[in-house]
Design a protein around this motif. Structure first.
Motif, PDB file in Angstrom:
ATOM      1  N   VAL A   1       0.844  -1.191   0.000  1.00  0.00           N
ATOM      2  CA  VAL A   1       0.000   0.000   0.000  1.00  0.00           C
ATOM      3  C   VAL A   1       0.874   1.234   0.000  1.00  0.00           C
ATOM      4  CG1 VAL A   1      -1.844   1.236   1.187  1.00  0.00           C
ATOM      5  CG2 VAL A   1      -1.792  -1.273   1.228  1.00  0.00           C
ATOM      6  N   LEU A   2       0.656   2.104  -0.993  1.00  0.00           N
ATOM      7  CA  LEU A   2       1.453   3.320  -1.161  1.00  0.00           C
ATOM      8  C   LEU A   2       0.534   4.529  -1.016  1.00  0.00           C
ATOM      9  CD1 LEU A   2       3.431   2.178  -4.346  1.00  0.00           C
ATOM     10  CD2 LEU A   2       4.138   1.952  -1.952  1.00  0.00           C
ATOM     11  N   PRO A   3       0.391   5.051   0.215  1.00  0.00           N
ATOM     12  CA  PRO A   3      -0.494   6.200   0.407  1.00  0.00           C
ATOM     13  C   PRO A   3       0.132   7.477  -0.141  1.00  0.00           C
ATOM     14  CG  PRO A   3       0.587   5.629   2.468  1.00  0.00           C
ATOM     15  CD  PRO A   3       1.002   4.589   1.477  1.00  0.00           C
ATOM     16  N   ASP A   4      -0.719   8.360  -0.597  1.00  0.00           N
ATOM     17  CA  ASP A   4      -0.281   9.646  -1.137  1.00  0.00           C
ATOM     18  C   ASP A   4      -1.407  10.638  -0.884  1.00  0.00           C
ATOM     19  OD1 ASP A   4      -0.251  11.621  -3.724  1.00  0.00           O
ATOM     20  OD2 ASP A   4       1.774  10.999  -3.177  1.00  0.00           O
ATOM     21  N   GLU A   5      -1.056  11.903  -0.807  1.00  0.00           N
ATOM     22  CA  GLU A   5      -2.075  12.907  -0.538  1.00  0.00           C
ATOM     23  C   GLU A   5      -3.132  12.964  -1.627  1.00  0.00           C
ATOM     24  OE1 GLU A   5       0.446  16.719  -2.364  1.00  0.00           O
ATOM     25  OE2 GLU A   5       0.052  16.553  -0.206  1.00  0.00           O
TER      26      GLU A   5
ATOM     27  N   ASP B   1       2.702  -3.620   5.745  1.00  0.00           N
ATOM     28  CA  ASP B   1       2.989  -2.192   5.734  1.00  0.00           C
ATOM     29  C   ASP B   1       3.997  -1.901   4.625  1.00  0.00           C
ATOM     30  OD1 ASP B   1       2.989   0.475   6.514  1.00  0.00           O
ATOM     31  OD2 ASP B   1       4.393   0.175   8.155  1.00  0.00           O
ATOM     32  N   ARG B   2       5.168  -1.374   4.954  1.00  0.00           N
ATOM     33  CA  ARG B   2       6.150  -1.039   3.925  1.00  0.00           C
ATOM     34  C   ARG B   2       7.200  -2.123   3.748  1.00  0.00           C
ATOM     35  NH1 ARG B   2       8.934   3.867   7.316  1.00  0.00           N
ATOM     36  NH2 ARG B   2      10.261   2.651   8.715  1.00  0.00           N
ATOM     37  N   LEU B   3       7.094  -3.218   4.494  1.00  0.00           N
ATOM     38  CA  LEU B   3       8.076  -4.290   4.405  1.00  0.00           C
ATOM     39  C   LEU B   3       7.603  -5.381   3.458  1.00  0.00           C
ATOM     40  CD1 LEU B   3      10.732  -5.615   5.472  1.00  0.00           C
ATOM     41  CD2 LEU B   3       9.308  -6.729   7.191  1.00  0.00           C
ATOM     42  N   VAL B   4       8.511  -5.821   2.578  1.00  0.00           N
ATOM     43  CA  VAL B   4       8.225  -6.898   1.638  1.00  0.00           C
ATOM     44  C   VAL B   4       9.196  -8.043   1.902  1.00  0.00           C
ATOM     45  CG1 VAL B   4       8.253  -7.577  -0.799  1.00  0.00           C
ATOM     46  CG2 VAL B   4       7.350  -5.338  -0.141  1.00  0.00           C
TER      47      VAL B   4
ATOM     48  N   ALA C   1      20.482  -7.553  -3.903  1.00  0.00           N
ATOM     49  CA  ALA C   1      20.715  -6.139  -4.203  1.00  0.00           C
ATOM     50  C   ALA C   1      19.868  -5.682  -5.385  1.00  0.00           C
ATOM     51  CB  ALA C   1      22.198  -5.909  -4.489  1.00  0.00           C
ATOM     52  N   ARG C   2      19.769  -6.527  -6.415  1.00  0.00           N
ATOM     53  CA  ARG C   2      18.987  -6.152  -7.598  1.00  0.00           C
ATOM     54  C   ARG C   2      17.499  -6.073  -7.276  1.00  0.00           C
ATOM     55  NH1 ARG C   2      21.544  -6.702 -12.666  1.00  0.00           N
ATOM     56  NH2 ARG C   2      23.712  -7.410 -12.511  1.00  0.00           N
ATOM     57  N   VAL C   3      17.007  -7.035  -6.501  1.00  0.00           N
ATOM     58  CA  VAL C   3      15.587  -7.020  -6.129  1.00  0.00           C
ATOM     59  C   VAL C   3      15.270  -5.768  -5.322  1.00  0.00           C
ATOM     60  CG1 VAL C   3      13.825  -8.166  -4.742  1.00  0.00           C
ATOM     61  CG2 VAL C   3      15.290  -9.519  -6.250  1.00  0.00           C
ATOM     62  N   ALA C   4      16.089  -5.465  -4.329  1.00  0.00           N
ATOM     63  CA  ALA C   4      15.843  -4.290  -3.496  1.00  0.00           C
ATOM     64  C   ALA C   4      15.881  -3.014  -4.337  1.00  0.00           C
ATOM     65  CB  ALA C   4      16.876  -4.219  -2.375  1.00  0.00           C
ATOM     66  N   ARG C   5      16.868  -2.910  -5.240  1.00  0.00           N
ATOM     67  CA  ARG C   5      17.000  -1.713  -6.075  1.00  0.00           C
ATOM     68  C   ARG C   5      15.800  -1.550  -7.000  1.00  0.00           C
ATOM     69  NH1 ARG C   5      21.721  -2.670  -7.793  1.00  0.00           N
ATOM     70  NH2 ARG C   5      21.187  -3.677  -9.758  1.00  0.00           N
ATOM     71  N   ASP C   6      15.361  -2.644  -7.610  1.00  0.00           N
ATOM     72  CA  ASP C   6      14.242  -2.551  -8.545  1.00  0.00           C
ATOM     73  C   ASP C   6      12.930  -2.249  -7.823  1.00  0.00           C
ATOM     74  OD1 ASP C   6      16.080  -3.080 -10.469  1.00  0.00           O
ATOM     75  OD2 ASP C   6      15.118  -4.894 -11.246  1.00  0.00           O
ATOM     76  N   LEU C   7      12.755  -2.813  -6.621  1.00  0.00           N
ATOM     77  CA  LEU C   7      11.532  -2.519  -5.875  1.00  0.00           C
ATOM     78  C   LEU C   7      11.466  -1.042  -5.508  1.00  0.00           C
ATOM     79  CD1 LEU C   7      11.110  -5.611  -3.519  1.00  0.00           C
ATOM     80  CD2 LEU C   7       9.620  -4.919  -5.400  1.00  0.00           C
ATOM     81  N   VAL C   8      12.595  -0.475  -5.090  1.00  0.00           N
ATOM     82  CA  VAL C   8      12.619   0.946  -4.769  1.00  0.00           C
ATOM     83  C   VAL C   8      12.363   1.775  -6.030  1.00  0.00           C
ATOM     84  CG1 VAL C   8      14.058   2.867  -4.009  1.00  0.00           C
ATOM     85  CG2 VAL C   8      14.131   0.710  -2.766  1.00  0.00           C
TER      86      VAL C   8
ATOM     87  N   GLY D   1      11.162   1.087  -0.164  1.00  0.00           N
ATOM     88  CA  GLY D   1      12.221   0.128   0.128  1.00  0.00           C
ATOM     89  C   GLY D   1      11.823  -0.813   1.244  1.00  0.00           C
ATOM     90  N   GLY D   2      12.791  -1.564   1.749  1.00  0.00           N
ATOM     91  CA  GLY D   2      12.535  -2.483   2.846  1.00  0.00           C
ATOM     92  C   GLY D   2      12.162  -3.855   2.352  1.00  0.00           C
ATOM     93  N   ALA D   3      13.126  -4.617   1.841  1.00  0.00           N
ATOM     94  CA  ALA D   3      12.845  -5.951   1.308  1.00  0.00           C
ATOM     95  C   ALA D   3      13.780  -6.975   1.938  1.00  0.00           C
ATOM     96  CB  ALA D   3      12.999  -5.981  -0.212  1.00  0.00           C
ATOM     97  N   GLN D   4      13.213  -8.091   2.372  1.00  0.00           N
ATOM     98  CA  GLN D   4      13.983  -9.266   2.765  1.00  0.00           C
ATOM     99  C   GLN D   4      13.828 -10.281   1.640  1.00  0.00           C
ATOM    100  OE1 GLN D   4      12.783 -10.727   6.603  1.00  0.00           O
ATOM    101  NE2 GLN D   4      12.889  -8.711   7.571  1.00  0.00           N
ATOM    102  N   VAL D   5      14.948 -10.823   1.167  1.00  0.00           N
ATOM    103  CA  VAL D   5      14.912 -11.736   0.018  1.00  0.00           C
ATOM    104  C   VAL D   5      15.565 -13.057   0.398  1.00  0.00           C
ATOM    105  CG1 VAL D   5      15.501 -12.074  -2.410  1.00  0.00           C
ATOM    106  CG2 VAL D   5      15.041  -9.758  -1.544  1.00  0.00           C
ATOM    107  N   ASP D   6      14.777 -14.128   0.389  1.00  0.00           N
ATOM    108  CA  ASP D   6      15.293 -15.473   0.629  1.00  0.00           C
ATOM    109  C   ASP D   6      15.590 -16.132  -0.716  1.00  0.00           C
ATOM    110  OD1 ASP D   6      14.936 -15.137   3.316  1.00  0.00           O
ATOM    111  OD2 ASP D   6      13.065 -16.285   3.423  1.00  0.00           O
TER     112      ASP D   6
END
Length: 226
Positions: free
Chosen positions: A109-113, A173-176, A199-206, A212-217
């Protein structure tokens, strides 16, 4: 959720899940079937039952809720460790944020005004898969049923956030939390490949979601030699 918090204060006895906080989607249980309140109890300091602890170690949905809830409680815990009473408004704001976790486990969920954007777990999985395929040393990203077999999960269980795809995705929330099953080649050491994928997954998600905020197994299913 039990009536306590990590600092020793009680949950507001009159607290309710206010519909104004957001749609009450999948609030009672995660897609894997685990009650959300059971996860929030563990995050607030209660011991995890053995079966829940074992399950949460491999379930992306449970991991996301637990990890994000622990992040939210950390400022309160830090003050408790210093034997400083946390301000009531801090505890209240943390508890309100924690109560909102798990409402939409299949959406970032990406809230915006100007409005709210919801990004489906299948989209997040596709972003992660494409990022993984570009990593040097990844020969293939496998179907999600292979990953489910590796961690002894039923098909359509914790992986159903990305139907038909290779990645399992949990969101809180903001964690994936993303789990990918891959085949590597011999061009690089496996730990280096895994670090590159993360690193690539985190960069592309951002880059594509602004969040941001990704844990990748990474589950390495096989190694190709040709």
């Amino acid at each position: 959720m039990s009536d306590h918090d990590p600092a020793g204060g009680g949950r507001d006895a009159g607290a309710t899940d206010d519909p104004a906080e957001g749609p009450d989607l999948d609030r009672d249980a995660q897609p894997c079937g685990t009650p959300t309140d059971a996860l929030l109890d563990v995050a607030s300091g209660e011991p995890a039952p053995p079966d829940l602890a074992d399950h949460a170690g491999t379930c992306v949905h449970c991991r996301a809720v637990l990890s994000r809830a622990e992040e939210l409680w950390e400022p309160v815990r830090q003050m408790a460790r210093r034997e400083e009473p946390p301000p009531p408004d801090l505890v209240a704001s943390v508890m309100a944020a924690v109560r909102r976790l798990g409402r939409e486990p299949l959406h970032l969920v990406l809230p915006d005004e100007r409005g709210t954007t919801r990004v489906g777990a299948a989209v997040i999985a596709r972003i992660a898969e494409e990022a993984a395929r570009r990593a040097v040393g990844v020969a293939a990203v496998l179907a999600r049923d292979t990953r489910a077999e590796l961690v002894d999960e039923p098909e359509g269980g914790a992986s159903d956030g990305a139907p038909g795809g290779a990645g399992a995705v949990g969101v809180a929330d903001r964690l994936v939390v993303v789990a990918l099953a891959v085949v590597t080649d011999l061009s690089r050491p496996i730990p280096a490949v895994a670090d590159d994928v993360r690193a690539r997954v985190a960069r592309d998600l951002v880059g594509l979601t602004g969040r941001g905020g990704a844990q990748v197994d990474i589950y390495v299913h096989d190694v190709v030699t040709g």
